[in-house]
Write an enzyme that holds these catalytic residues in place. Sequence first.
Site, mmCIF file in Angstrom:
data_model
loop_
_atom_site.group_PDB
_atom_site.id
_atom_site.type_symbol
_atom_site.label_atom_id
_atom_site.label_comp_id
_atom_site.label_asym_id
_atom_site.label_seq_id
_atom_site.Cartn_x
_atom_site.Cartn_y
_atom_site.Cartn_z
ATOM 1 N N ASN A 88 0.742 -1.112 0.033
ATOM 2 C CA ASN A 88 -0.087 0.014 0.006
ATOM 3 C C ASN A 88 1.016 1.264 0.165
ATOM 4 O O ASN A 88 1.745 1.408 0.428
ATOM 5 C CB ASN A 88 -0.671 -0.020 1.229
ATOM 6 C CG ASN A 88 -2.025 -1.154 1.352
ATOM 7 O OD1 ASN A 88 -2.328 -1.703 0.269
ATOM 8 N ND2 ASN A 88 -2.115 -1.818 2.470
ATOM 9 N N GLN A 95 -2.622 2.764 3.419
ATOM 10 C CA GLN A 95 -1.140 2.740 4.079
ATOM 11 C C GLN A 95 -1.369 3.194 5.549
ATOM 12 O O GLN A 95 -1.630 4.650 5.573
ATOM 13 C CB GLN A 95 -0.125 3.475 3.217
ATOM 14 C CG GLN A 95 1.251 3.147 3.977
ATOM 15 C CD GLN A 95 2.411 3.687 2.976
ATOM 16 O OE1 GLN A 95 2.150 4.636 2.143
ATOM 17 N NE2 GLN A 95 3.617 3.467 3.512
ATOM 18 N N HIS A 101 6.615 -1.531 3.029
ATOM 19 C CA HIS A 101 6.464 -2.692 3.225
ATOM 20 C C HIS A 101 5.428 -3.555 2.305
ATOM 21 O O HIS A 101 4.717 -3.192 1.901
ATOM 22 C CB HIS A 101 5.741 -2.848 4.715
ATOM 23 C CG HIS A 101 4.550 -2.059 4.856
ATOM 24 N ND1 HIS A 101 4.394 -0.996 5.106
ATOM 25 C CD2 HIS A 101 3.270 -2.515 5.023
ATOM 26 C CE1 HIS A 101 3.395 -0.430 5.043
ATOM 27 N NE2 HIS A 101 2.569 -1.389 4.918
#
Length: 138
Positions: A88, A95, A101
């Site tokens: 995201n 996010q 990540h």
Amino acid sequence: MSHASTIFDAILAGEIPCHRVYEDDHVLAFLDIGPVSRGHVLVIPKERAAHMHQLSDDSAAALGRVLPRLCRAVMKATGCEHYNLLQNNGAPAHQAVFHVHIHIIPRHEDGSGLGIEWKAGQLGDGEALASRIRDFIQ
Ligand code: AMP
């Protein structure tokens, strides 16, 4: 480019604990604290970058290099045959932690896993758009 510190910096610094599953010079992987399904793993670069488009090629390559190995390990450890990778970028894109990540989210036989609402549209004049994107690749 410098970015604000996040909880993942604290994990990287060893200031808060995590359930580590993998680490090398450029990458750390650990269990998500709020797993969508059993075996939900987060894979992060050690480089501090909020969004994928800000990440260096070297960190991106290190992430890509280890991802298949981590996916295989999650599959063997949990018995899942299917999974999603999710990444995201930006709060409107879901996010919450502003350090790059990649989620590895197993899809289990009990139906647990990532829920996806996928509204396919019409491509229209795809070549004009593809050409425009090509023009911006540096
Ligand atoms: P995202 O919405 O893509 O930014 O996802 C952030 C993820 O980080 C969520 O799935 C959280 O459960 C996870 N998370 C937040 N804090 C921690 C933590 N201390 N340890 C492990 N995972 C975390």
